[in-house]
Scaffold this motif. Sequence first.
Motif, short mmCIF file in Angstrom:
data_model
loop_
_atom_site.label_atom_id
_atom_site.label_comp_id
_atom_site.label_asym_id
_atom_site.label_seq_id
_atom_site.Cartn_x
_atom_site.Cartn_y
_atom_site.Cartn_z
N PHE A 56 73.67 36.14 68.11
CA PHE A 56 74.57 35.00 67.86
C PHE A 56 74.04 34.10 66.74
O PHE A 56 74.59 33.04 66.49
CB PHE A 56 74.79 34.21 69.15
N GLY A 57 72.94 34.53 66.12
CA GLY A 57 72.41 33.79 64.97
C GLY A 57 71.60 32.57 65.36
O GLY A 57 71.37 32.29 66.54
N ILE A 58 71.19 31.84 64.34
CA ILE A 58 70.32 30.68 64.55
C ILE A 58 71.11 29.45 65.02
O ILE A 58 70.55 28.53 65.61
CB ILE A 58 69.52 30.37 63.25
N GLU A 59 72.43 29.42 64.75
CA GLU A 59 73.20 28.19 64.99
C GLU A 59 73.11 27.68 66.43
O GLU A 59 72.84 26.49 66.64
CB GLU A 59 74.67 28.36 64.58
N PRO A 60 73.33 28.53 67.45
CA PRO A 60 73.25 27.98 68.81
C PRO A 60 71.87 27.39 69.13
O PRO A 60 71.75 26.46 69.92
CB PRO A 60 73.53 29.19 69.71
N ILE A 61 70.83 27.93 68.48
CA ILE A 61 69.46 27.43 68.69
C ILE A 61 69.28 26.11 67.94
O ILE A 61 68.81 25.12 68.50
CB ILE A 61 68.44 28.48 68.19
N GLY A 62 69.73 26.09 66.68
CA GLY A 62 69.60 24.88 65.85
C GLY A 62 70.48 23.74 66.34
O GLY A 62 70.23 22.57 66.02
N ASP A 63 71.51 24.04 67.11
CA ASP A 63 72.36 22.97 67.66
C ASP A 63 71.65 22.20 68.77
O ASP A 63 72.13 21.14 69.19
CB ASP A 63 73.67 23.56 68.21
N VAL A 64 70.55 22.74 69.26
CA VAL A 64 69.83 22.12 70.37
C VAL A 64 68.43 21.66 69.93
O VAL A 64 67.92 20.65 70.38
CB VAL A 64 69.73 23.14 71.54
N HIS A 65 67.81 22.45 69.01
CA HIS A 65 66.42 22.16 68.62
C HIS A 65 66.34 21.64 67.19
O HIS A 65 67.15 21.99 66.33
CB HIS A 65 65.57 23.43 68.74
N ASP A 66 65.29 20.85 66.96
CA ASP A 66 64.96 20.28 65.66
C ASP A 66 64.53 21.41 64.69
O ASP A 66 63.70 22.25 65.06
CB ASP A 66 63.80 19.31 65.94
N TYR A 67 65.07 21.38 63.47
CA TYR A 67 64.76 22.44 62.52
C TYR A 67 63.30 22.40 62.06
O TYR A 67 62.74 23.43 61.68
CB TYR A 67 65.74 22.44 61.35
N GLY A 68 62.66 21.24 62.10
CA GLY A 68 61.23 21.16 61.77
C GLY A 68 60.41 21.98 62.75
O GLY A 68 59.51 22.72 62.38
N MET A 69 60.77 21.85 64.02
CA MET A 69 60.06 22.62 65.05
C MET A 69 60.36 24.12 64.89
O MET A 69 59.46 24.96 65.01
CB MET A 69 60.46 22.15 66.44
N LEU A 70 61.61 24.43 64.60
CA LEU A 70 61.96 25.86 64.43
C LEU A 70 61.21 26.46 63.25
O LEU A 70 60.75 27.61 63.31
CB LEU A 70 63.48 26.01 64.26
N ASN A 71 61.07 25.68 62.17
CA ASN A 71 60.31 26.15 61.01
C ASN A 71 58.87 26.44 61.37
O ASN A 71 58.29 27.44 60.93
CB ASN A 71 60.32 25.07 59.91
N LEU A 72 58.28 25.55 62.16
CA LEU A 72 56.89 25.76 62.57
C LEU A 72 56.78 27.03 63.42
O LEU A 72 55.89 27.85 63.21
CB LEU A 72 56.39 24.55 63.38
N LEU A 73 57.69 27.20 64.37
CA LEU A 73 57.63 28.39 65.23
C LEU A 73 57.82 29.66 64.40
O LEU A 73 57.19 30.69 64.66
CB LEU A 73 58.73 28.32 66.30
N GLN A 74 58.68 29.56 63.38
CA GLN A 74 59.00 30.75 62.58
C GLN A 74 57.91 31.09 61.58
O GLN A 74 57.60 32.25 61.36
CB GLN A 74 60.33 30.50 61.85
N HIS A 75 57.33 30.07 60.94
CA HIS A 75 56.41 30.33 59.82
C HIS A 75 54.97 29.92 60.10
O HIS A 75 54.09 30.22 59.30
CB HIS A 75 56.91 29.60 58.58
N GLY A 76 54.74 29.24 61.23
CA GLY A 76 53.40 28.69 61.50
C GLY A 76 52.32 29.76 61.52
O GLY A 76 51.25 29.57 60.95
N TYR A 77 52.60 30.88 62.14
CA TYR A 77 51.55 31.89 62.28
C TYR A 77 51.13 32.45 60.92
O TYR A 77 49.94 32.62 60.65
CB TYR A 77 52.01 33.02 63.20
N ARG A 78 52.13 32.70 60.06
CA ARG A 78 51.82 33.24 58.72
C ARG A 78 50.97 32.23 57.93
O ARG A 78 49.97 32.58 57.31
CB ARG A 78 53.13 33.55 57.98
#
Length: 344
Positions: A56-78
């Motif tokens: 269902f894509g990122i939208e349902p997730i981004g509608d609930v969570h802060d994109y700064g946090m999502l960026n960290l979860l997505q790119h933090g490890y790299r």
Amino acid sequence: MHTFYDAGHNRHDPGQLPQANSPDNDLSLEVPRRATVLYEAIKAAAFGPIIAPGDFGIEPIGDVHDYGMLNLLQHGYRLWQEEKTSLPLIPHTYSVRPQSNRIPRSLWGMVGYYCFDSSTPILAHTWDVAYWSAQTAVSAAALAYAGSQKVTYALCRPPGHHAASNMYGGYCYLNNAAITANWLVQQGQRVAIVDVDYHHGNGTQEIFYGRSDVLYCSLHADPFNEYPFFWGHGDEYGDGPGRSYNFNYPLPRHTDEALYLRTLDEALSKVRLFVPDILVISLGLDIIAGDPAGSFQLTVDTLPKIGARIGAFNLPMVIIQEGGYNIPALGEQIVAFFNGLLGK
Ligand SMILES: [Zn+2]
């Protein structure tokens, strides 16, 4: 009943890392085996098809969570790897009672800003696996909403109910139940969430605290004694338009079946008054005695009784897997719950 399950969840494995709050330095309880045991039991019990989630894509997730946090979860490890370390990304400094809401630019600072405990590391595949856990929940909701299946089960891992809009912790990165409930609201549904995990779903509470379109009711161990410690008291009723749409039922350690079911009936009476179109159930099996994360004195025989009470609503419902860590017992537990819910 249709079950949704993403077999790729085993790529996220914090099982070799120490458990937070463990005086004996035990290892993390949130291991892939939890979900595979549940999957095998659901399959053996032949409740219905087990299918992979849709995207269902990122939208349902981004509608609930802060994109700064999502960026960290997505790119933090790299980014962490670029700092030439093989350590898991776990904060050492936390933004407790911050002077300001300015978000640090340093990775260490950022992870301390968004993460609230040490049991929730970002590993190589954490983002991917958390993303598909959320898609598992939304896929289950979409089918229940479409009406072809009244009860759907999202066999999510990692769990979600501790993850708030801009804060993750308690093994949870994305709040599967909140993402699902919010998605259902967007489809015009009136949603009640009932959280029967041993721990308070502080993340779900925070996300809907100011809203009247989603009711949140949670039974859990009293936060004076148990994780997550800082949320979940009985006088947290919601704010502004959300006032009286949040109900917490903190319970003492060693709560027995009689007290649990009496309290559940009280919570479900709030759900009845709300007149929902659809239910989202945050199901934690850590309420059963013997769970290393719990203390209640409920047995596996309590689960069909809980299931039957929820099933009596006769509404579409999405059951979302949260906690449950007594691995040898999980299979029997999940089957007992669904036997009650489905009236078998
Ligand atoms: Zn729990």
